[in-house]
Write a protein that holds these residues in place. Structure first.
Motif, mmCIF file in Angstrom:
data_model
loop_
_atom_site.group_PDB
_atom_site.id
_atom_site.type_symbol
_atom_site.label_atom_id
_atom_site.label_comp_id
_atom_site.label_asym_id
_atom_site.label_seq_id
_atom_site.Cartn_x
_atom_site.Cartn_y
_atom_site.Cartn_z
ATOM 1 N N ILE A 1 20.695 31.537 61.994
ATOM 2 C CA ILE A 1 20.917 32.406 63.159
ATOM 3 C C ILE A 1 20.489 31.693 64.438
ATOM 4 N N ASP A 2 19.354 31.015 64.408
ATOM 5 C CA ASP A 2 18.891 30.277 65.588
ATOM 6 C C ASP A 2 19.875 29.171 65.973
ATOM 7 N N THR A 3 20.376 28.468 64.984
ATOM 8 C CA THR A 3 21.335 27.393 65.239
ATOM 9 C C THR A 3 22.638 27.960 65.792
ATOM 10 N N ALA A 4 23.089 29.063 65.229
ATOM 11 C CA ALA A 4 24.318 29.700 65.716
ATOM 12 C C ALA A 4 24.160 30.168 67.155
ATOM 13 N N THR B 1 15.194 35.343 55.077
ATOM 14 C CA THR B 1 14.535 34.125 54.629
ATOM 15 C C THR B 1 14.482 33.142 55.787
ATOM 16 N N MET B 2 13.684 32.135 55.658
ATOM 17 C CA MET B 2 13.577 31.120 56.708
ATOM 18 C C MET B 2 14.919 30.416 56.917
ATOM 19 N N GLU B 3 15.661 30.234 55.837
ATOM 20 C CA GLU B 3 16.974 29.579 55.949
ATOM 21 C C GLU B 3 17.916 30.422 56.811
ATOM 22 N N GLU C 1 25.240 29.310 72.868
ATOM 23 C CA GLU C 1 24.718 29.040 74.209
ATOM 24 C C GLU C 1 25.328 27.764 74.777
ATOM 25 N N MET C 2 25.486 26.738 73.934
ATOM 26 C CA MET C 2 26.095 25.492 74.389
ATOM 27 C C MET C 2 27.549 25.714 74.800
#
Length: 147
Positions: free
Chosen positions: A11-14, A4-6, A19-20
């Motif tokens: 996953i993108d945020t994680a 789902t988009m959520e 990366e940070m």
């Protein structure tokens, strides 16, 4: 599993968070001190000596203090550990390792508590425990704990 988009956003945020962390100053210091520790000949000699003595100690440990070399091997391994731990490069690496672990623990607590305040996050660091007292505080729960 249905994407789902959520889930994609999570996953993108994680990945962005990871990366940070990887590019953070704390992680850079960790990698820097790891490299120095791994490339310094004297430091590596101390680490190698400790590892060899530790293996010898594990062999002797099977028989405990009844082994004829127990006392000598025990003394030798403790001295080698102290020598290794007192090495400037090992000490710097361990400090950087603890700093990085603290950052990861803090992130874990923030993520866990964003889900719910009752989520238990294993950090291994008592600083991040949410309870104001340990179990068995003896106050009958007046401090707000669940004891």
């Amino acid at each position: 599993m249905i994407a789902t988009m959520e889930r994609v956003e999570i996953i993108d945020t994680a990945e962005a968070l990871a990366e940070m962390v990887v590019n953070s100053e704390v992680a850079e210091m960790y990698r820097h001190f790891l490299y120095i520790m791994n490339t310094n000949r004297e430091t590596q000699r101390k680490i190698k000596r400790f590892v060899q003595l530790k293996e010898r100690f594990e062999e002797v440990q099977r028989f405990g203090r009844y082994h004829p070399d127990y006392k000598q091997v025990n003394t030798d391994v403790r001295l080698a550990k102290r020598e290794m731990d007192m090495d400037e490069h090992v000490a710097n690496f361990k400090r950087a390792e603890v700093e990085l672990q603290n950052v990861l623990d803090e992130i874990s607590v923030l993520i866990g508590h964003s889900v719910s305040n009752s989520v238990k996050v294993a950090t291994g660091n008592p600083f991040f425990q949410t309870s104001s007292c340990g179990s068995g505080c003896g106050s009958g729960g007046s401090c707000g704990c669940s004891a």
